[in-house]
Design an enzyme around this catalytic site. Structure first.
Site: not given
Ligand code: PEP
Length: 257
Positions: A9-11, A96, A98, A168, A174, A214, A235-236
């Site tokens: 998930n590149w956001k 999500h 966010e 999640e 994040g 994370s 994500g990151g």
């Molecule tokens: C996400 O945004 O779905 C996510 C899991 O982010 P991160 O891996 O950066 O915590």
């Protein structure tokens, strides 16, 4: 055997050039990998077209990060399921945290989006997860149950074959603070029990439940080796081809599934 899925998930990151660069670097990194998980890459809307072209002929699937529940009309800035289908999108992330937190997506809106995606022949990655105050307040299961039951009510067993749940925990997204493998396993087993109660044991047993929050190359294998953890939403650590490839390559599914 449940399908294993690792999704990026590149956001709101990467333009079209960065998307092309990532895909060619990732494809190189993945040469010779024998991880049996399906890999899904979810760029921003603006990079879907170039990503679809770059992914042609590969086993990696394309995903979007959101959709609107209407087909078309006066919804400035929104993107419909049909538009995504025309870009060869296979998966769409819905709900999500966010989106729930910054764009006021309620359980009702999430439910409408899930239904629209499924009838439009898109596969859904439905995100659920509790906040830190909800975990500390001892209401994690109550929150998960509500977030699972709202969008899954009215779905059929056939719909469920095209739906994945991503657990999640918001406090892990994040933040660099991942859930422990045990916390992830407990939440996944609970989600599976809710699905079993709503449908039946077969539907629950075949449901892919990803963990997100994370996930990094150095914690992925441990999280993914839990019996009810069937993949990851990253994500990151999915923004760099080498780190995302390390996560995919570290998957222990070949040994356990
Ligand atoms: C996400 O945004 O779905 C996510 C899991 O982010 P991160 O891996 O950066 O915590």
């Amino acid at each position: 055997m449940r399908k294993k899925i690792i999704a990026a998930n590149w956001k709101m990151n990467k333009d079209i050039n960065e998307t092309s660069e990532f895909i060619s670097a990732f494809q190189k990194e993945m040469q010779g990998s024998d991880c049996p998980a399906e890999v899904v890459i979810c760029p921003p809307f603006t990079a879907l077209h170039v990503a679809a072209k770059n992914l042609q002929g590969s086993d990696f699937k394309l995903g979007a990060q959101n959709l609107h529940f209407e087909d078309n009309g006066a919804f400035t800035g929104e993107i419909s399921a049909r538009m995504l289908k025309s870009l060869e999108v296979v998966y769409v992330i819905v709900g999500h945290s966010e989106r729930r937190q910054f764009f006021a997506e309620t359980d009702e809106i999430v439910a409408k989006k899930v239904k629209k995606a499924l009838i439009s022949d898109l596969k859904v990655i439905l995100c659920v997860g509790e906040s830190l105050s909800e975990r500390d307040g001892g209401v994690t299961e109550k929150v998960l149950e509500r977030q699972v039951k709202a969008p899954l009510g009215g779905l059929t067993a056939q719909d469920m074959a095209n739906l994945v749940i991503a657990y999640e925990p918001i406090w892990a997204i994040g933040t660099g603070r991942n859930a422990t493998p045990q916390q992830a396993e407990e939440a996944h087993a609970f989600i599976r029990s809710v699905v079993a109660e709503m449908f039946d044991r077969d539907v629950a047993a075949s449901l892919t439940i990803q963990y997100g929050g994370s996930v990094k190359p150095d914690n992925a294998a441990q999280l993914l080796s839990q019996p009810d953890v069937d993949g990851a939403l990253v994500g990151g650590a999915s923004l760099k081809a080498d780190s995302f490839a390390k996560i995919v390559r570290s998957c222990p599914f070949g040994k356990t599934a």
